[in-house]
Design a protein around this motif. Sequence first.
Motif, PDB file in Angstrom:
ATOM      1  N   LEU A   1       5.218  17.093   1.204  1.00  0.00           N
ATOM      2  CA  LEU A   1       6.471  17.727   1.602  1.00  0.00           C
ATOM      3  C   LEU A   1       7.575  17.117   0.746  1.00  0.00           C
ATOM      4  O   LEU A   1       7.674  15.902   0.672  1.00  0.00           O
ATOM      5  CB  LEU A   1       6.709  17.411   3.082  1.00  0.00           C
ATOM      6  CG  LEU A   1       7.746  18.223   3.833  1.00  0.00           C
ATOM      7  CD1 LEU A   1       7.266  19.655   3.980  1.00  0.00           C
ATOM      8  CD2 LEU A   1       7.957  17.619   5.221  1.00  0.00           C
ATOM      9  N   PRO A   2       8.368  17.948   0.093  1.00  0.00           N
ATOM     10  CA  PRO A   2       9.461  17.383  -0.692  1.00  0.00           C
ATOM     11  C   PRO A   2      10.548  16.873   0.245  1.00  0.00           C
ATOM     12  O   PRO A   2      10.741  17.416   1.324  1.00  0.00           O
ATOM     13  CB  PRO A   2       9.950  18.573  -1.519  1.00  0.00           C
ATOM     14  CG  PRO A   2       9.561  19.784  -0.732  1.00  0.00           C
ATOM     15  CD  PRO A   2       8.353  19.410   0.068  1.00  0.00           C
ATOM     16  N   GLY A   3      11.210  15.832  -0.152  1.00  0.00           N
ATOM     17  CA  GLY A   3      12.282  15.306   0.680  1.00  0.00           C
ATOM     18  C   GLY A   3      13.119  14.331  -0.116  1.00  0.00           C
ATOM     19  O   GLY A   3      12.746  13.937  -1.231  1.00  0.00           O
ATOM     20  N   GLY A   4      14.228  13.899   0.478  1.00  0.00           N
ATOM     21  CA  GLY A   4      15.070  12.917  -0.191  1.00  0.00           C
ATOM     22  C   GLY A   4      14.440  11.537  -0.106  1.00  0.00           C
ATOM     23  O   GLY A   4      13.554  11.291   0.704  1.00  0.00           O
ATOM     24  N   GLY A   5      14.866  10.626  -0.959  1.00  0.00           N
ATOM     25  CA  GLY A   5      14.332   9.270  -0.934  1.00  0.00           C
ATOM     26  C   GLY A   5      13.133   9.143  -1.854  1.00  0.00           C
ATOM     27  O   GLY A   5      12.850  10.031  -2.639  1.00  0.00           O
ATOM     28  N   ALA A   6      12.438   7.995  -1.743  1.00  0.00           N
ATOM     29  CA  ALA A   6      11.329   7.742  -2.661  1.00  0.00           C
ATOM     30  C   ALA A   6      10.080   7.334  -1.902  1.00  0.00           C
ATOM     31  O   ALA A   6      10.151   6.720  -0.834  1.00  0.00           O
ATOM     32  CB  ALA A   6      11.721   6.647  -3.640  1.00  0.00           C
TER      33      ALA A   6
ATOM     34  N   ALA B   1       0.837  -1.198   0.000  1.00  0.00           N
ATOM     35  CA  ALA B   1       0.000   0.000   0.000  1.00  0.00           C
ATOM     36  C   ALA B   1       0.875   1.252   0.000  1.00  0.00           C
ATOM     37  O   ALA B   1       0.586   2.232  -0.676  1.00  0.00           O
ATOM     38  CB  ALA B   1      -0.916  -0.011   1.205  1.00  0.00           C
ATOM     39  N   LEU B   2       1.944   1.206   0.794  1.00  0.00           N
ATOM     40  CA  LEU B   2       2.820   2.374   0.916  1.00  0.00           C
ATOM     41  C   LEU B   2       4.262   1.903   1.076  1.00  0.00           C
ATOM     42  O   LEU B   2       4.532   1.003   1.873  1.00  0.00           O
ATOM     43  CB  LEU B   2       2.414   3.210   2.139  1.00  0.00           C
ATOM     44  CG  LEU B   2       3.339   4.368   2.519  1.00  0.00           C
ATOM     45  CD1 LEU B   2       3.238   5.497   1.499  1.00  0.00           C
ATOM     46  CD2 LEU B   2       2.995   4.909   3.900  1.00  0.00           C
ATOM     47  N   ASP B   3       5.144   2.497   0.298  1.00  0.00           N
ATOM     48  CA  ASP B   3       6.579   2.249   0.475  1.00  0.00           C
ATOM     49  C   ASP B   3       7.279   3.584   0.714  1.00  0.00           C
ATOM     50  O   ASP B   3       7.107   4.522  -0.059  1.00  0.00           O
ATOM     51  CB  ASP B   3       7.187   1.664  -0.812  1.00  0.00           C
ATOM     52  CG  ASP B   3       6.770   0.219  -1.022  1.00  0.00           C
ATOM     53  OD1 ASP B   3       7.228  -0.629  -0.251  1.00  0.00           O
ATOM     54  OD2 ASP B   3       5.977  -0.022  -1.955  1.00  0.00           O
ATOM     55  N   LEU B   4       8.034   3.646   1.782  1.00  0.00           N
ATOM     56  CA  LEU B   4       8.937   4.785   1.991  1.00  0.00           C
ATOM     57  C   LEU B   4      10.341   4.213   1.899  1.00  0.00           C
ATOM     58  O   LEU B   4      10.671   3.256   2.597  1.00  0.00           O
ATOM     59  CB  LEU B   4       8.721   5.416   3.364  1.00  0.00           C
ATOM     60  CG  LEU B   4       7.322   5.945   3.677  1.00  0.00           C
ATOM     61  CD1 LEU B   4       7.255   6.438   5.113  1.00  0.00           C
ATOM     62  CD2 LEU B   4       6.954   7.069   2.721  1.00  0.00           C
ATOM     63  N   ILE B   5      11.141   4.794   1.009  1.00  0.00           N
ATOM     64  CA  ILE B   5      12.480   4.238   0.794  1.00  0.00           C
ATOM     65  C   ILE B   5      13.531   5.311   1.059  1.00  0.00           C
ATOM     66  O   ILE B   5      13.668   6.262   0.286  1.00  0.00           O
ATOM     67  CB  ILE B   5      12.621   3.710  -0.648  1.00  0.00           C
ATOM     68  CG1 ILE B   5      11.516   2.673  -0.912  1.00  0.00           C
ATOM     69  CG2 ILE B   5      13.999   3.095  -0.877  1.00  0.00           C
ATOM     70  CD1 ILE B   5      11.041   2.644  -2.322  1.00  0.00           C
TER      71      ILE B   5
ATOM     72  N   VAL C   1      14.549   7.102   6.562  1.00  0.00           N
ATOM     73  CA  VAL C   1      13.511   6.221   7.081  1.00  0.00           C
ATOM     74  C   VAL C   1      12.958   5.360   5.945  1.00  0.00           C
ATOM     75  O   VAL C   1      12.549   5.884   4.914  1.00  0.00           O
ATOM     76  CB  VAL C   1      12.360   7.026   7.721  1.00  0.00           C
ATOM     77  CG1 VAL C   1      11.224   6.091   8.131  1.00  0.00           C
ATOM     78  CG2 VAL C   1      12.862   7.800   8.923  1.00  0.00           C
ATOM     79  N   SER C   2      12.961   4.051   6.142  1.00  0.00           N
ATOM     80  CA  SER C   2      12.355   3.146   5.170  1.00  0.00           C
ATOM     81  C   SER C   2      11.262   2.351   5.862  1.00  0.00           C
ATOM     82  O   SER C   2      11.434   1.885   6.996  1.00  0.00           O
ATOM     83  CB  SER C   2      13.398   2.201   4.592  1.00  0.00           C
ATOM     84  OG  SER C   2      14.338   2.929   3.838  1.00  0.00           O
ATOM     85  N   LEU C   3      10.141   2.195   5.163  1.00  0.00           N
ATOM     86  CA  LEU C   3       8.984   1.570   5.796  1.00  0.00           C
ATOM     87  C   LEU C   3       8.074   1.023   4.706  1.00  0.00           C
ATOM     88  O   LEU C   3       7.895   1.664   3.672  1.00  0.00           O
ATOM     89  CB  LEU C   3       8.240   2.636   6.604  1.00  0.00           C
ATOM     90  CG  LEU C   3       7.050   2.210   7.450  1.00  0.00           C
ATOM     91  CD1 LEU C   3       7.503   1.298   8.575  1.00  0.00           C
ATOM     92  CD2 LEU C   3       6.379   3.449   8.034  1.00  0.00           C
ATOM     93  N   THR C   4       7.507  -0.152   4.947  1.00  0.00           N
ATOM     94  CA  THR C   4       6.586  -0.729   3.970  1.00  0.00           C
ATOM     95  C   THR C   4       5.307  -1.146   4.676  1.00  0.00           C
ATOM     96  O   THR C   4       5.351  -1.804   5.714  1.00  0.00           O
ATOM     97  CB  THR C   4       7.231  -1.968   3.312  1.00  0.00           C
ATOM     98  OG1 THR C   4       8.330  -1.527   2.529  1.00  0.00           O
ATOM     99  CG2 THR C   4       6.234  -2.670   2.418  1.00  0.00           C
ATOM    100  N   LEU C   5       4.167  -0.720   4.130  1.00  0.00           N
ATOM    101  CA  LEU C   5       2.885  -1.092   4.720  1.00  0.00           C
ATOM    102  C   LEU C   5       2.104  -1.956   3.745  1.00  0.00           C
ATOM    103  O   LEU C   5       1.951  -1.599   2.571  1.00  0.00           O
ATOM    104  CB  LEU C   5       2.058   0.152   5.060  1.00  0.00           C
ATOM    105  CG  LEU C   5       2.676   1.201   5.993  1.00  0.00           C
ATOM    106  CD1 LEU C   5       1.617   2.224   6.372  1.00  0.00           C
ATOM    107  CD2 LEU C   5       3.261   0.566   7.235  1.00  0.00           C
ATOM    108  N   ALA C   6       1.587  -3.073   4.251  1.00  0.00           N
ATOM    109  CA  ALA C   6       0.764  -3.949   3.410  1.00  0.00           C
ATOM    110  C   ALA C   6      -0.674  -3.438   3.401  1.00  0.00           C
ATOM    111  O   ALA C   6      -1.099  -2.769   4.338  1.00  0.00           O
ATOM    112  CB  ALA C   6       0.815  -5.363   3.973  1.00  0.00           C
ATOM    113  N   PRO C   7      -1.424  -3.745   2.363  1.00  0.00           N
ATOM    114  CA  PRO C   7      -2.828  -3.338   2.329  1.00  0.00           C
ATOM    115  C   PRO C   7      -3.596  -3.992   3.467  1.00  0.00           C
ATOM    116  O   PRO C   7      -3.279  -5.126   3.863  1.00  0.00           O
ATOM    117  CB  PRO C   7      -3.326  -3.847   0.973  1.00  0.00           C
ATOM    118  CG  PRO C   7      -2.123  -4.188   0.187  1.00  0.00           C
ATOM    119  CD  PRO C   7      -1.026  -4.474   1.147  1.00  0.00           C
ATOM    120  N   GLY C   8      -4.605  -3.278   3.978  1.00  0.00           N
ATOM    121  CA  GLY C   8      -5.432  -3.836   5.026  1.00  0.00           C
ATOM    122  C   GLY C   8      -4.739  -3.906   6.368  1.00  0.00           C
ATOM    123  O   GLY C   8      -4.982  -4.839   7.132  1.00  0.00           O
ATOM    124  N   THR C   9      -3.870  -2.939   6.651  1.00  0.00           N
ATOM    125  CA  THR C   9      -3.236  -2.913   7.971  1.00  0.00           C
ATOM    126  C   THR C   9      -3.495  -1.580   8.658  1.00  0.00           C
ATOM    127  O   THR C   9      -3.686  -0.552   8.017  1.00  0.00           O
ATOM    128  CB  THR C   9      -1.717  -3.136   7.896  1.00  0.00           C
ATOM    129  OG1 THR C   9      -1.192  -2.316   6.855  1.00  0.00           O
ATOM    130  CG2 THR C   9      -1.364  -4.576   7.639  1.00  0.00           C
TER     131      THR C   9
END
Lengths: 326, 237
Positions: free
Chosen positions: B49-54, B3-7, B18-26
């Motif tokens: 908000l603009p920032g580094g990373g993806a 659902a969401l990836d922060l890389i 910060v890196s984080l991955t969220l699965a759908p339905g959580t």
Amino acid sequence: MMPSPRASRIALPVTLLLLAGLMVASLGVGDLRLGPARIWAGLWHHDELAATILWQIRLPRLLVAMLVGAALAASGLVMQAYFRNSLASPGLLGVSSGGAAGAVVAIGAGWVSRSLLVLPAAAIAGALLATGAVLILARRGASTERLLLAGVALNALLGAVTSYVLSNFTLSYERNAQILFWLLGGLEDRTWEHGAIALPIVGAAALLWPLGRPMDLLSLGALEAQSLGVDVRRLRRWLLVLATVLTALATAVAGTVGFVGLIVPHVLRLLVGPEHRRLVPLSLIGGAAFVVACDLLGRAAGGLRVGIVTSLVGGPFFLWMLRRQA
Amino acid sequence: MNALDLIGVSVPNRLHDVSLTLAPGTLVGLVGPNGSGKSTLLQIAAGLLPGGGAVRWSDRPLGDIPVLDRGRAAAWVPQEAHFEFGFSVRSVVAQGRFAHGDDDRGIEQVLSRLDLLGLADRPVNRLSGGERHRVLLARALATEAPLQLWDEPLAALDVRHALEVLVLADEIKRAGRTLLLSLHDLRLAHCLDMVVILHEGRLRAAGLPTAVLTPALLREVFGVRAEIAPGLVLKLP
């Protein structure tokens, strides 16, 4: 208190009727009073005296008054949504003064005789400079205090530029009248040429029309609007350009006419609520009606300038608003 | 599909890699002391908000998603609810349908769900802080966005409305949507599928609440001594 749905429904026809009535009155009132029948005859050149008065004097004046009113009210509405502050308006923020200073510099330098476009272009340049300064001084979503203080400083500075240029470049006998015209605003001796300069106001208003809904979202917060799907950067750029151009064109033909952009949107918001899809057309029509009415009042009072009348009405109104906010 | 990836997301002085991955339905809770970067992380995740990373939503890089589509894909609820103009509650909630062409679909249900029907015609700038917050939550729900990012949704609410919002969050999650919400009250963490702990702009831990919220970590991050003790328990009737 929420405005009643009935008030919202009838607001547009009522404002239009009011404007139509004021238009007839504005054409009829003067040294030679003309009734509706004579106005009609004059418009079609069946009555030569009436035709001369109408076509040479009163119609261009009416056209300029309406365009100026519509432009300033719409500009005020846009600035209030942009800054999320119901006290923002072109006069208080110094944008009108910027337009006047630009126009006066062009007149003082003698560029105006070259082309009809010079005066509005200079006014737009001056107004854009003032808008830029406000943006730097008062950031988005700025507090009322910061916005108003930035406006006070800019108004003083730009008023000084206007007075300096006029006192150095104009012949002394016409100097005072000129300074008064640009600083207080007026509709005296307006011609079709002024009407032509102000005519792009119609185009700017048309561009503003579809922005009502995104303005609703922006007026409740830029980040919120962005997250809901509004291209905030683009919208803001458009709104600033439109508000500035509207004010600049109005100022280029009538000098600084104060408080229109503050009072008209505010009163309309009280009557029909804050939704911009309604407020954009209403402000355009209501602004036109307000300036025509103020012009009529001024003429009835023996030739008071329209800027003086709007300030006499607007000053106390503004103080009342400040008291309400406090 | 995630659902969401922060890389490797970074914002100078506020958030570091910060890196984080969220699965759908959580249902995921973001916790951390004041100034640890929770609001910044939510704004980055929302593309505000603009920032580094993806950042990726449903495996799509944020940069490839047009602004209007973003309004349908994710909803963000700010921490503070400030309204300058007196829009009615109903019209503010209806703004959630902007990206759907203002079709006003589902507005009444959302108003009812957040206990706002009685306030629907009231000007939003005359409401209490908690009521204003419920309006913002309703607007976020009205978007029907599969990714919901809520900044401190419970802080301003009374205990009954806070519990109701948690029940609502659970329903949303069961419907397959993903919620990331920041919160301060760690006693509510048992409702969450996952807890993410931020500390001084860095991701300190992420995982099941029972695995992450250990006395040792709470002491390190918050400087408090955690004890499990019987006390007042509040539940909806």
